[in-house]
Design a protein around this motif. Structure first.
Motif, PDB file in Angstrom:
ATOM      1  N   TRP A  58     -12.497  17.335 -90.470  1.00 19.14           N
ATOM      2  CA  TRP A  58     -11.971  18.340 -89.686  1.00 19.14           C
ATOM      3  C   TRP A  58     -13.012  18.951 -88.596  1.00 19.14           C
ATOM      4  CZ3 TRP A  58      -6.937  19.167 -88.904  1.00 19.14           C
ATOM      5  CH2 TRP A  58      -5.972  18.682 -90.256  1.00 19.14           C
ATOM      6  N   ARG A  59     -14.067  18.004 -88.029  1.00 13.20           N
ATOM      7  CA  ARG A  59     -15.084  18.124 -87.246  1.00 13.20           C
ATOM      8  C   ARG A  59     -14.401  18.743 -85.968  1.00 13.20           C
ATOM      9  NH1 ARG A  59     -20.841  17.509 -86.662  1.00 13.20           N
ATOM     10  NH2 ARG A  59     -21.336  18.670 -84.938  1.00 13.20           N
ATOM     11  N   GLU A  60     -13.534  18.005 -85.355  1.00 12.54           N
ATOM     12  CA  GLU A  60     -13.036  18.173 -84.145  1.00 12.54           C
ATOM     13  C   GLU A  60     -12.227  19.709 -84.147  1.00 12.54           C
ATOM     14  OE1 GLU A  60     -10.008  16.427 -80.804  1.00 12.54           O
ATOM     15  OE2 GLU A  60     -10.554  15.406 -82.471  1.00 12.54           O
ATOM     16  N   ALA A  61     -11.712  19.953 -85.121  1.00 15.71           N
ATOM     17  CA  ALA A  61     -11.076  21.353 -85.296  1.00 15.71           C
ATOM     18  C   ALA A  61     -12.096  22.414 -85.230  1.00 15.71           C
ATOM     19  CB  ALA A  61      -9.921  21.527 -86.466  1.00 15.71           C
ATOM     20  N   TYR A  62     -13.154  22.185 -86.200  1.00 12.98           N
ATOM     21  CA  TYR A  62     -14.195  23.188 -86.116  1.00 12.98           C
ATOM     22  C   TYR A  62     -14.844  23.457 -84.779  1.00 12.98           C
ATOM     23  CZ  TYR A  62     -18.849  24.864 -86.854  1.00 12.98           C
ATOM     24  OH  TYR A  62     -20.194  25.376 -87.055  1.00 12.98           O
ATOM     25  N   GLU A  63     -15.287  22.299 -84.081  1.00 12.31           N
ATOM     26  CA  GLU A  63     -15.698  22.338 -82.699  1.00 12.31           C
ATOM     27  C   GLU A  63     -15.005  23.270 -81.988  1.00 12.31           C
ATOM     28  OE1 GLU A  63     -18.840  21.904 -82.265  1.00 12.31           O
ATOM     29  OE2 GLU A  63     -19.352  20.439 -83.715  1.00 12.31           O
ATOM     30  N   THR A  64     -13.582  23.212 -81.986  1.00  9.15           N
ATOM     31  CA  THR A  64     -12.630  23.915 -81.240  1.00  9.15           C
ATOM     32  C   THR A  64     -12.680  25.468 -81.529  1.00  9.15           C
ATOM     33  OG1 THR A  64     -11.285  22.042 -80.641  1.00  9.15           O
ATOM     34  CG2 THR A  64     -10.245  24.238 -80.386  1.00  9.15           C
ATOM     35  N   ALA A  65     -12.574  25.676 -82.630  1.00  9.70           N
ATOM     36  CA  ALA A  65     -12.656  26.940 -83.615  1.00  9.70           C
ATOM     37  C   ALA A  65     -13.848  27.831 -82.854  1.00  9.70           C
ATOM     38  CB  ALA A  65     -12.471  26.991 -84.853  1.00  9.70           C
ATOM     39  N   VAL A  66     -15.096  27.322 -82.914  1.00  9.77           N
ATOM     40  CA  VAL A  66     -16.335  28.021 -82.950  1.00  9.77           C
ATOM     41  C   VAL A  66     -17.060  27.766 -81.640  1.00  9.77           C
ATOM     42  CG1 VAL A  66     -16.715  28.111 -85.248  1.00  9.77           C
ATOM     43  CG2 VAL A  66     -17.822  26.203 -83.787  1.00  9.77           C
ATOM     44  N   ALA A  67     -16.277  27.092 -80.417  1.00  9.56           N
ATOM     45  CA  ALA A  67     -16.767  27.011 -79.117  1.00  9.56           C
ATOM     46  C   ALA A  67     -17.200  28.016 -78.562  1.00  9.56           C
ATOM     47  CB  ALA A  67     -15.756  26.332 -78.226  1.00  9.56           C
ATOM     48  N   GLY A  68     -18.559  27.996 -77.775  1.00 11.82           N
ATOM     49  CA  GLY A  68     -19.153  28.860 -77.300  1.00 11.82           C
ATOM     50  C   GLY A  68     -19.756  29.784 -78.084  1.00 11.82           C
ATOM     51  N   LEU A  69     -19.875  29.728 -79.333  1.00 11.09           N
ATOM     52  CA  LEU A  69     -20.603  30.738 -80.177  1.00 11.09           C
ATOM     53  C   LEU A  69     -21.995  30.194 -80.452  1.00 11.09           C
ATOM     54  CD1 LEU A  69     -17.890  31.548 -83.004  1.00 11.09           C
ATOM     55  CD2 LEU A  69     -18.374  32.771 -80.835  1.00 11.09           C
ATOM     56  N   GLY A  70     -22.409  29.002 -80.005  1.00 11.45           N
ATOM     57  CA  GLY A  70     -23.777  28.738 -79.923  1.00 11.45           C
ATOM     58  C   GLY A  70     -24.520  28.647 -81.510  1.00 11.45           C
ATOM     59  N   LEU A  71     -23.684  28.164 -82.627  1.00  6.10           N
ATOM     60  CA  LEU A  71     -23.705  27.836 -83.996  1.00  6.10           C
ATOM     61  C   LEU A  71     -24.805  26.536 -84.020  1.00  6.10           C
ATOM     62  CD1 LEU A  71     -20.525  28.915 -85.715  1.00  6.10           C
ATOM     63  CD2 LEU A  71     -22.434  30.259 -85.286  1.00  6.10           C
ATOM     64  N   PRO A  72     -25.581  26.532 -84.919  1.00  6.38           N
ATOM     65  CA  PRO A  72     -26.221  25.213 -85.249  1.00  6.38           C
ATOM     66  C   PRO A  72     -25.103  24.277 -86.028  1.00  6.38           C
ATOM     67  CG  PRO A  72     -26.656  26.827 -87.107  1.00  6.38           C
ATOM     68  CD  PRO A  72     -26.162  27.615 -85.786  1.00  6.38           C
ATOM     69  N   GLY A  73     -25.314  23.003 -85.975  1.00  4.60           N
ATOM     70  CA  GLY A  73     -24.386  22.146 -86.417  1.00  4.60           C
ATOM     71  C   GLY A  73     -24.068  22.313 -87.853  1.00  4.60           C
ATOM     72  N   PRO A  74     -22.744  22.109 -88.229  1.00  6.89           N
ATOM     73  CA  PRO A  74     -22.144  22.554 -89.376  1.00  6.89           C
ATOM     74  C   PRO A  74     -22.642  21.613 -90.527  1.00  6.89           C
ATOM     75  CG  PRO A  74     -20.561  20.978 -88.243  1.00  6.89           C
ATOM     76  CD  PRO A  74     -21.699  21.363 -87.302  1.00  6.89           C
ATOM     77  N   VAL A  75     -22.734  22.022 -91.900  1.00  7.78           N
ATOM     78  CA  VAL A  75     -23.157  21.388 -93.074  1.00  7.78           C
ATOM     79  C   VAL A  75     -21.873  20.680 -93.564  1.00  7.78           C
ATOM     80  CG1 VAL A  75     -24.165  21.638 -94.902  1.00  7.78           C
ATOM     81  CG2 VAL A  75     -24.816  22.961 -93.164  1.00  7.78           C
ATOM     82  N   ALA A  76     -22.111  19.484 -93.934  1.00  7.80           N
ATOM     83  CA  ALA A  76     -21.126  18.958 -94.628  1.00  7.80           C
ATOM     84  C   ALA A  76     -20.787  19.412 -96.146  1.00  7.80           C
ATOM     85  CB  ALA A  76     -21.225  17.497 -94.817  1.00  7.80           C
ATOM     86  N   GLY A  77     -19.629  19.634 -96.499  1.00  3.85           N
ATOM     87  CA  GLY A  77     -19.289  20.167 -97.834  1.00  3.85           C
ATOM     88  C   GLY A  77     -19.289  19.245 -98.882  1.00  3.85           C
ATOM     89  N   GLY A  78     -19.027  19.514 -99.965  1.00  3.16           N
ATOM     90  CA  GLY A  78     -18.967  18.574-101.148  1.00  3.16           C
ATOM     91  C   GLY A  78     -17.530  18.438-101.861  1.00  3.16           C
ATOM     92  N   ALA A  79     -17.638  18.063-102.928  1.00  2.91           N
ATOM     93  CA  ALA A  79     -16.369  17.587-103.746  1.00  2.91           C
ATOM     94  C   ALA A  79     -15.751  19.122-104.297  1.00  2.91           C
ATOM     95  CB  ALA A  79     -16.463  16.790-104.915  1.00  2.91           C
ATOM     96  N   SER A  80     -16.714  20.110-104.516  1.00  3.82           N
ATOM     97  CA  SER A  80     -15.988  21.528-104.871  1.00  3.82           C
ATOM     98  C   SER A  80     -16.593  22.422-104.156  1.00  3.82           C
ATOM     99  CB  SER A  80     -16.202  21.717-106.420  1.00  3.82           C
ATOM    100  OG  SER A  80     -17.805  21.686-106.443  1.00  3.82           O
ATOM    101  N   ARG A  81     -16.209  23.806-104.146  1.00  5.50           N
ATOM    102  CA  ARG A  81     -16.801  24.827-103.412  1.00  5.50           C
ATOM    103  C   ARG A  81     -18.101  24.790-104.015  1.00  5.50           C
ATOM    104  NH1 ARG A  81     -18.412  30.008-103.624  1.00  5.50           N
ATOM    105  NH2 ARG A  81     -17.700  31.249-101.956  1.00  5.50           N
ATOM    106  N   GLN A  82     -18.375  24.726-105.217  1.00 10.18           N
ATOM    107  CA  GLN A  82     -19.666  24.962-105.793  1.00 10.18           C
ATOM    108  C   GLN A  82     -20.788  23.939-105.169  1.00 10.18           C
ATOM    109  OE1 GLN A  82     -20.107  25.664-109.991  1.00 10.18           O
ATOM    110  NE2 GLN A  82     -22.016  24.723-110.151  1.00 10.18           N
ATOM    111  N   ASP A  83     -20.261  22.708-104.913  1.00  7.95           N
ATOM    112  CA  ASP A  83     -21.183  21.832-104.203  1.00  7.95           C
ATOM    113  C   ASP A  83     -21.360  22.043-102.850  1.00  7.95           C
ATOM    114  OD1 ASP A  83     -21.366  20.265-106.553  1.00  7.95           O
ATOM    115  OD2 ASP A  83     -19.410  19.087-106.117  1.00  7.95           O
ATOM    116  N   SER A  84     -20.115  22.612-102.321  1.00  8.98           N
ATOM    117  CA  SER A  84     -20.346  22.813-100.635  1.00  8.98           C
ATOM    118  C   SER A  84     -21.428  23.863-100.535  1.00  8.98           C
ATOM    119  CB  SER A  84     -18.931  23.552-100.356  1.00  8.98           C
ATOM    120  OG  SER A  84     -18.094  22.262-100.130  1.00  8.98           O
ATOM    121  N   VAL A  85     -21.336  25.032-101.413  1.00 10.54           N
ATOM    122  CA  VAL A  85     -22.285  26.029-101.377  1.00 10.54           C
ATOM    123  C   VAL A  85     -23.789  25.627-101.436  1.00 10.54           C
ATOM    124  CG1 VAL A  85     -23.336  28.167-102.261  1.00 10.54           C
ATOM    125  CG2 VAL A  85     -20.706  28.096-101.807  1.00 10.54           C
ATOM    126  N   ARG A  86     -23.824  24.809-102.476  1.00 11.69           N
ATOM    127  CA  ARG A  86     -25.349  24.145-102.704  1.00 11.69           C
ATOM    128  C   ARG A  86     -25.748  23.291-101.286  1.00 11.69           C
ATOM    129  NH1 ARG A  86     -24.307  21.569-106.821  1.00 11.69           N
ATOM    130  NH2 ARG A  86     -24.257  19.460-106.080  1.00 11.69           N
TER     131      ARG A  86
END
Length: 389
Positions: A58-86
């Protein structure tokens, strides 16, 4: 001041919501849910930076959602929320030293600054702190068996709290705790911290900081936002450009084929110019010429979407939303009807609101006046803006 990183977890698929896209990318009062969540932390004075964990598909939807906010590149999530947080914590560690981290669900867009303050403040003396609400309802435990659930007993609610986010921690401690818990299935980051022997404080939060899980939750969140924005403003705008040599005209963000062009310092988009003035009028903040002087050569040939986006950003900076935008194009030619739907979509995209909040219409002057003589095109617009009272 310690460095405090907000880690927004937005990697879920939102299957329970039942929409075509994850709920964090759906519109909430004119902005994507994720954008509202991110802005709550970006605008907080004690938050140093924001990192977001997403599902890369969902990278394209992400880029549209945060356009202009100057965030660093997103982090790829994992299989579970716990993996994503880690994964997010590891990405923060790779960026350099951090003192504190706030882990927050993307689907909790109504978190308030006071709750963030209290979670950060608790970390002065505690290894962890989580936003939570004391249980007020009577709790019943259901008995086992087929058929309708039957009450087995009443649960004592004394000392029970409902956990929310953000959940804040001293960064080195929670990173080590998550690494040690890899492969396990724990309910939240506080549980990860508890397993590592870290003391976690309960910080009072608000009921409004609920998680958007169902369409009813999204509607509830919109009602909550709109009820707080009761200063309703209406602005109007009008613009005219004469025809000149060319093969297309730019109207409402689209290049429409025509046997002439429009003369102007920028791209001469009468629709977007009129709407920009309407929004600025609702804010009582001058007009398009005062923000983008035609005497400034840097705006020569500029895309008028930049002007409209600027006006929308001014609304957002004041904590408001654009409730509705209505544009009327006045000309004999070209025909606007075949392009109306695309124009509506383009304006909605620029403003970051749903297309159901945008109207594009066209009319003629029955061959009267300069538009009737096909000397140019005019546009008028009305915008409705809601601001905090």
């Amino acid at each position: 001041m310690p460095t405090c990183i907000a880690l927004i977890v937005a990697g879920g698929s939102g299957q329970r919501f039942g929409a075509e896209r994850p709920k964090q990318y759906l519109a909430l009062a004119g902005k994507p849910v994720l954008r509202r969540t991110v802005e709550a932390f970006l605008h907080h004075p004690q938050v140093t930076a924001v990192r977001v964990v997403i599902d890369p598909s969902w990278r394209e939807a992400y880029e549209t959602a945060v356009a202009g906010l100057g965030l660093p590149g997103p982090v790829a999530g994992g299989a579970s929320r716990q993996d994503s947080v880690r994964n997010g914590l590891e990405a923060i560690a790779a960026d350099g030293p951090a003192d504190l981290v706030l882990i927050h669900d993307a689907a909790r867009p109504l978190v308030d600054a006071g709750t963030i303050d209290r979670v950060i403040g608790a970390l002065d003396t505690m290894a962890g702190a989580i936003a939570a609400v004391p249980v007020a309802d009577t709790l019943k435990r259901a008995g086992a068996g087929a058929g309708p659930a039957v009450v087995a007993d009443t649960v004592d609610r004394e000392g029970l709290w409902r956990a929310q986010t953000p959940q804040g921690f001293r960064f080195p401690d929670i990173l080590a705790a998550h690494r040690a818990a890899a492969g396990l299935s724990l309910t939240d980051d506080a549980a990860v911290a508890e397993r590592a022997g870290l003391a976690v404080a309960l910080v009072p939060a608000k009921e409004e900081n609920f998680k958007v899980t169902t369409p009813d939750d999204l509607a509830r969140a919109e009602r909550s936002l709109m009820s707080a924005l009761w200063d309703v403003r209406t602005g109007s705008g009008f613009d005219v450009h004469r025809f000149t040599d060319g093969s297309f005209v730019t109207l409402c963000g689209l290049q429409v084929p025509h046997d002439q062009g429009l003369e102007g310092h920028s791209d001469a988009d009468v629709g977007l110019h009129a709407l920009t003035d309407a929004i600025l009028g609702a804010l009582a903040d001058g007009d398009i010429g005062s923000h983008f002087p035609p005497s400034d050569p840097k705006w020569r040939g500029a895309d008028s979407a930049k002007f409209l986006r600027h006006a929308a950003d001014l609304v957002a900076a004041r904590g408001g939303v654009i409730a509705h935008a209505d544009v009327t194009i006045i000309c004999e030619r070209p025909k606007v009807g075949p392009h109306r739907a695309a124009m509506t979509e383009r304006i909605a995209q620029i403003l970051g609101i749903g297309p159901g909040r945008v109207s594009v219409k066209a009319t003629t002057t029955e061959q009267l006046g300069f538009t009737g003589r096909r000397e140019g095109i005019a546009a008028q617009a009305v915008a409705t803006v809601r601001l905090p009272g």
